[in-house]
Design a protein around this motif. Structure first.
Motif, PDB file in Angstrom:
ATOM      1  N   GLN A 150       9.494 -15.898  30.568  1.00 51.01           N
ATOM      2  CA  GLN A 150       8.543 -15.944  29.466  1.00 51.01           C
ATOM      3  C   GLN A 150       7.601 -17.125  29.646  1.00 51.01           C
ATOM      4  O   GLN A 150       7.989 -18.181  30.142  1.00 51.01           O
ATOM      5  CB  GLN A 150       9.264 -16.063  28.122  1.00 51.01           C
ATOM      6  CG  GLN A 150       8.338 -15.973  26.908  1.00 51.01           C
ATOM      7  CD  GLN A 150       9.119 -15.914  25.598  1.00 51.01           C
ATOM      8  OE1 GLN A 150      10.075 -16.639  25.402  1.00 51.01           O
ATOM      9  NE2 GLN A 150       8.703 -15.027  24.708  1.00 51.01           N
ATOM     10  N   THR A 151       6.332 -16.940  29.260  1.00 51.84           N
ATOM     11  CA  THR A 151       5.358 -18.010  29.345  1.00 51.84           C
ATOM     12  C   THR A 151       4.807 -18.359  27.964  1.00 51.84           C
ATOM     13  O   THR A 151       4.714 -17.495  27.090  1.00 51.84           O
ATOM     14  CB  THR A 151       4.181 -17.627  30.272  1.00 51.84           C
ATOM     15  OG1 THR A 151       3.247 -18.714  30.326  1.00 51.84           O
ATOM     16  CG2 THR A 151       3.467 -16.384  29.771  1.00 51.84           C
ATOM     17  N   ASN A 152       4.446 -19.627  27.793  1.00 55.03           N
ATOM     18  CA  ASN A 152       3.757 -20.055  26.568  1.00 55.03           C
ATOM     19  C   ASN A 152       2.271 -20.233  26.835  1.00 55.03           C
ATOM     20  O   ASN A 152       1.547 -20.792  26.020  1.00 55.03           O
ATOM     21  CB  ASN A 152       4.350 -21.358  26.039  1.00 55.03           C
ATOM     22  CG  ASN A 152       4.127 -22.537  26.967  1.00 55.03           C
ATOM     23  OD1 ASN A 152       3.641 -22.383  28.090  1.00 55.03           O
ATOM     24  ND2 ASN A 152       4.482 -23.726  26.524  1.00 55.03           N
ATOM     25  N   GLY A 153       1.810 -19.733  27.982  1.00 53.01           N
ATOM     26  CA  GLY A 153       0.424 -19.891  28.371  1.00 53.01           C
ATOM     27  C   GLY A 153       0.241 -20.951  29.431  1.00 53.01           C
ATOM     28  O   GLY A 153      -0.813 -21.029  30.065  1.00 53.01           O
ATOM     29  N   LEU A 154       1.280 -21.760  29.633  1.00 53.58           N
ATOM     30  CA  LEU A 154       1.255 -22.811  30.650  1.00 53.58           C
ATOM     31  C   LEU A 154       2.488 -22.752  31.547  1.00 53.58           C
ATOM     32  O   LEU A 154       2.386 -22.744  32.763  1.00 53.58           O
ATOM     33  CB  LEU A 154       1.190 -24.197  29.987  1.00 53.58           C
ATOM     34  CG  LEU A 154      -0.103 -24.587  29.281  1.00 53.58           C
ATOM     35  CD1 LEU A 154       0.096 -25.899  28.536  1.00 53.58           C
ATOM     36  CD2 LEU A 154      -1.236 -24.712  30.279  1.00 53.58           C
ATOM     37  N   HIS A 155       3.668 -22.729  30.904  1.00 54.99           N
ATOM     38  CA  HIS A 155       4.945 -22.809  31.613  1.00 54.99           C
ATOM     39  C   HIS A 155       5.649 -21.457  31.608  1.00 54.99           C
ATOM     40  O   HIS A 155       5.845 -20.862  30.552  1.00 54.99           O
ATOM     41  CB  HIS A 155       5.881 -23.829  30.945  1.00 54.99           C
ATOM     42  CG  HIS A 155       5.254 -25.151  30.668  1.00 54.99           C
ATOM     43  ND1 HIS A 155       5.077 -26.111  31.625  1.00 54.99           N
ATOM     44  CD2 HIS A 155       4.759 -25.676  29.522  1.00 54.99           C
ATOM     45  CE1 HIS A 155       4.502 -27.173  31.088  1.00 54.99           C
ATOM     46  NE2 HIS A 155       4.303 -26.932  29.813  1.00 54.99           N
ATOM     47  N   ALA A 156       6.050 -20.981  32.771  1.00 48.32           N
ATOM     48  CA  ALA A 156       6.894 -19.788  32.864  1.00 48.32           C
ATOM     49  C   ALA A 156       8.343 -20.249  32.975  1.00 48.32           C
ATOM     50  O   ALA A 156       8.719 -20.907  33.946  1.00 48.32           O
ATOM     51  CB  ALA A 156       6.505 -18.940  34.066  1.00 48.32           C
ATOM     52  N   PRO A 158      11.076 -10.428  22.673  1.00 45.71           N
ATOM     53  CA  PRO A 158      10.443  -9.119  22.847  1.00 45.71           C
ATOM     54  C   PRO A 158       9.722  -9.067  24.181  1.00 45.71           C
ATOM     55  O   PRO A 158       9.122 -10.050  24.617  1.00 45.71           O
ATOM     56  CB  PRO A 158       9.450  -9.055  21.675  1.00 45.71           C
ATOM     57  CG  PRO A 158       9.131 -10.491  21.386  1.00 45.71           C
ATOM     58  CD  PRO A 158      10.389 -11.256  21.671  1.00 45.71           C
ATOM     59  N   THR A 159       9.791  -7.939  24.866  1.00 44.69           N
ATOM     60  CA  THR A 159       9.098  -7.806  26.146  1.00 44.69           C
ATOM     61  C   THR A 159       7.637  -7.426  25.875  1.00 44.69           C
ATOM     62  O   THR A 159       7.356  -6.406  25.254  1.00 44.69           O
ATOM     63  CB  THR A 159       9.770  -6.748  27.028  1.00 44.69           C
ATOM     64  OG1 THR A 159       9.911  -5.529  26.288  1.00 44.69           O
ATOM     65  CG2 THR A 159      11.141  -7.220  27.465  1.00 44.69           C
ATOM     66  N   ASN A 160       6.740  -8.262  26.323  1.00 46.10           N
ATOM     67  CA  ASN A 160       5.307  -8.045  26.142  1.00 46.10           C
ATOM     68  C   ASN A 160       4.571  -8.753  27.275  1.00 46.10           C
ATOM     69  O   ASN A 160       5.160  -9.038  28.313  1.00 46.10           O
ATOM     70  CB  ASN A 160       4.863  -8.569  24.768  1.00 46.10           C
ATOM     71  CG  ASN A 160       5.341  -9.994  24.509  1.00 46.10           C
ATOM     72  OD1 ASN A 160       5.403 -10.807  25.431  1.00 46.10           O
ATOM     73  ND2 ASN A 160       5.679 -10.296  23.263  1.00 46.10           N
ATOM     74  N   ASP A 161       3.291  -9.033  27.080  1.00 42.76           N
ATOM     75  CA  ASP A 161       2.515  -9.678  28.140  1.00 42.76           C
ATOM     76  C   ASP A 161       3.028 -11.079  28.457  1.00 42.76           C
ATOM     77  O   ASP A 161       2.771 -11.610  29.538  1.00 42.76           O
ATOM     78  CB  ASP A 161       1.043  -9.766  27.740  1.00 42.76           C
ATOM     79  CG  ASP A 161       0.369  -8.406  27.736  1.00 42.76           C
ATOM     80  OD1 ASP A 161       0.922  -7.473  28.366  1.00 42.76           O
ATOM     81  OD2 ASP A 161      -0.693  -8.263  27.104  1.00 42.76           O
ATOM     82  N   ASP A 162       3.744 -11.701  27.505  1.00 44.97           N
ATOM     83  CA  ASP A 162       4.232 -13.061  27.699  1.00 44.97           C
ATOM     84  C   ASP A 162       5.690 -13.120  28.158  1.00 44.97           C
ATOM     85  O   ASP A 162       6.200 -14.207  28.441  1.00 44.97           O
ATOM     86  CB  ASP A 162       4.100 -13.866  26.398  1.00 44.97           C
ATOM     87  CG  ASP A 162       2.642 -14.045  25.991  1.00 44.97           C
ATOM     88  OD1 ASP A 162       1.791 -14.126  26.893  1.00 44.97           O
ATOM     89  OD2 ASP A 162       2.366 -14.099  24.781  1.00 44.97           O
ATOM     90  N   ALA A 163       6.374 -11.996  28.200  1.00 49.34           N
ATOM     91  CA  ALA A 163       7.797 -12.004  28.559  1.00 49.34           C
ATOM     92  C   ALA A 163       8.149 -10.730  29.328  1.00 49.34           C
ATOM     93  O   ALA A 163       7.676  -9.642  28.994  1.00 49.34           O
ATOM     94  CB  ALA A 163       8.660 -12.112  27.315  1.00 49.34           C
TER      95      ALA A 163
END
Length: 222
Positions: free
Chosen positions: A50-56, A132-137
């Motif tokens: 998962q990413t927060n926009g910076l860190h995966a 939840p699985t989405n673009d960020d996870a």
């Protein structure tokens, strides 16, 4: 005045050029896959990236038959019994502590993180819910042996003192996350996302050859 402007102009021009070359290299290396897209082993453990926009980061079961993260990284709060996942990431200490989201990123922080080898930290966040699985996870099913290898990979980066991970007291973003001392140096060739990328490749998951950016980590994940 002209000489003063040149003194400023050339370093800035060099920095911009270096960043452009860096991004081009990141894209090219991202396009080179490592490992097959198929896993030959029986998969019965679900992990996430998962990413927060910076860190995966990795998101793992807080405990299962292979490993109990709660025993190593206990959470002292009343809701501990409701915790079922744990997010773990490696990154630059100052970047982690002062840049929780993309909106907090400053140019000096970015430049320092990329060009000055810096002290690292582990970020651990206890989760009450399956992400939840989405673009960020992304959800990834792996075998017990693959998971055991991933656990060993992650544990290598925690600094252990007197049998316990060395914690930075009071440095979490919330009451349910913490920062710990980590082995390794953060720099432009080895970032938080390279660390996650390397872990995925180590256990046989198809991923990019090299990727300092989170989007490279996600490029080959379904």
């Amino acid at each position: 005045m002209k000489k003063a402007l040149m003194i400023i102009f050339y370093p800035v021009l060099f920095l911009i050029g270096a960043l452009i070359l860096y991004l081009v290299a990141a894209v090219l290396a991202m396009l080179v896959p490592v490992n097959s897209s198929k896993i030959s082993e029986e998969t019965d453990i679900e992990i996430f990236v998962q990413t927060n926009g910076l860190h995966a980061d990795f998101i793992l079961p807080s405990k299962n038959s292979v490993y109990d993260w709660e025993a190593l990284l206990p959470l002292e709060m009343e809701t501990q019994a409701k915790i079922n996942h744990i997010a773990i990431g490696w990154g630059e200490k100052n970047f982690y502590l002062n840049t929780p989201t993309m909106s907090d990123l400053t140019f000096p922080t970015l430049v320092k993180a990329l060009f000055v080898p810096s002290e690292a930290a582990m970020h651990v966040e206890h989760r009450r819910y399956r992400p939840p699985t989405n673009d960020d996870a992304r959800s990834i099913w792996i075998s017990e042996e693959m998971y055991r290898t991933l656990v060993e990979y992650i544990l290598e980066y925690f600094v252990i003192e007197d049998g316990q991970p060395k914690i930075f007291p009071g440095k979490g973003y919330h009451e349910y996350d913490s920062f710990y001392a980590a082995h390794g140096k953060y720099h432009m060739l080895w970032t938080c996302n390279n660390w996650t990328n390397a872990g995925l490749k180590k256990i046989g998951i198809k991923n990019s050859l090299w990727t300092p950016m989170d989007w490279g980590v996600f490029f080959y994940l379904d």
